[in-house]
Design a protein around this motif. Structure first.
Motif, short mmCIF file in Angstrom:
data_model
loop_
_atom_site.label_atom_id
_atom_site.label_comp_id
_atom_site.label_asym_id
_atom_site.label_seq_id
_atom_site.Cartn_x
_atom_site.Cartn_y
_atom_site.Cartn_z
N UNK A 74 32.15 49.17 40.22
CA UNK A 74 33.25 48.68 41.23
C UNK A 74 33.01 46.98 41.27
N UNK A 75 31.89 46.72 41.38
CA UNK A 75 31.58 45.14 41.50
C UNK A 75 32.12 44.26 40.13
N UNK A 76 31.89 45.01 39.01
CA UNK A 76 32.55 44.42 37.64
C UNK A 76 34.00 44.22 37.74
N UNK A 77 34.67 45.63 38.21
CA UNK A 77 36.00 45.42 38.43
C UNK A 77 36.61 44.59 39.50
N UNK A 78 35.90 44.43 40.52
CA UNK A 78 36.43 43.30 41.60
C UNK A 78 36.01 41.74 40.95
N UNK A 82 39.10 38.99 40.17
CA UNK A 82 38.93 37.66 40.82
C UNK A 82 39.04 36.77 39.43
N UNK A 83 38.43 37.12 38.25
CA UNK A 83 38.77 36.38 37.08
C UNK A 83 40.18 36.07 36.81
N UNK A 84 40.85 37.17 36.84
CA UNK A 84 42.51 37.16 36.38
C UNK A 84 42.91 36.47 37.49
N UNK A 122 43.10 47.14 45.81
CA UNK A 122 43.37 45.78 45.33
C UNK A 122 44.79 45.60 45.33
N UNK A 123 45.63 46.39 44.74
CA UNK A 123 47.25 46.11 44.62
C UNK A 123 47.92 46.18 45.97
N UNK A 124 47.25 47.00 46.99
CA UNK A 124 47.70 46.97 48.09
C UNK A 124 47.38 45.74 48.93
N UNK A 125 46.16 45.15 48.71
CA UNK A 125 45.81 43.78 49.23
C UNK A 125 46.74 42.71 48.67
N UNK A 126 47.14 42.73 47.61
CA UNK A 126 48.33 41.76 46.82
C UNK A 126 49.63 42.14 47.39
#
Length: 162
Positions: A74-78, A82-84, A122-126
């Motif tokens: 999960x941390x790697x995905x977050x 962030x990088x993208x 993440x997509x919901x946050x965006x």
């Protein structure tokens, strides 16, 4: 803008401008590794006012080129998101401009449920609506400690100065 309008702009393009995308405050350049890797973190293509961003496979890598959050999917995905996000921001884009993602998971059976939960949040946050087209693939990644890598395509019309 309809797909017909986009295709018309592409067919009328007289010059295709390309430039590398980087976000050095977040993600190093691949050619700066001890053993340089020959790719850009992303490529910006300008076609008569239409901008296309091709974001290379991006993972949980820091500004020094180190893998981070080893063992924590999960941390790697977050960190990957962030990088993208930073690569997009460097070109004046956001996740709302993303039209496609390709997601590579080292172990899709083990990690897909967590991936889908994190991606949905993440997509919901965006505030993404519609959601980007996407494909999930199990793959052996370039570093054994990496659990997820994502590439993305964004398309947008930049704001014109008045």
């Amino acid at each position: 803008m309809t797909m017909t309008d986009v295709l018309e702009q592409i067919s009328e393009a007289t010059q295709v401008k390309r430039s590398a995308i980087s976000a050095l405050n977040t993600l190093n350049e691949a050619y700066n590794y001890a053993k340089p890797s020959s790719f850009s973190r992303g490529l910006r293509i300008d076609l008569n006012g239409l901008v296309i961003l091709l974001i290379s496979g991006t993972a949980s890598i820091d500004e020094h080129g180190n893998s981070v959050h080893i063992g924590d999917f999960r941390a790697q995905l977050r960190r990957t998101y962030k990088n993208i996000t930073e690569l997009l921001a460097a070109e004046g884009a956001t996740w709302k401009d993303i039209v496609r993602t390709t997601c590579y998971l080292r172990d899709i059976e083990r990690d897909y449920a967590a991936f889908n939960e994190e991606r949905t949040a993440f997509f919901k946050e965006q505030g993404l609506d519609p959601l980007p087209a996407s494909t999930g693939i199990q793959a052996i990644l370039c570093r054994p400690e990496l659990l997820v890598e994502i590439e993305a395509i964004a398309m947008f019309l930049p704001q014109r100065e008045v």
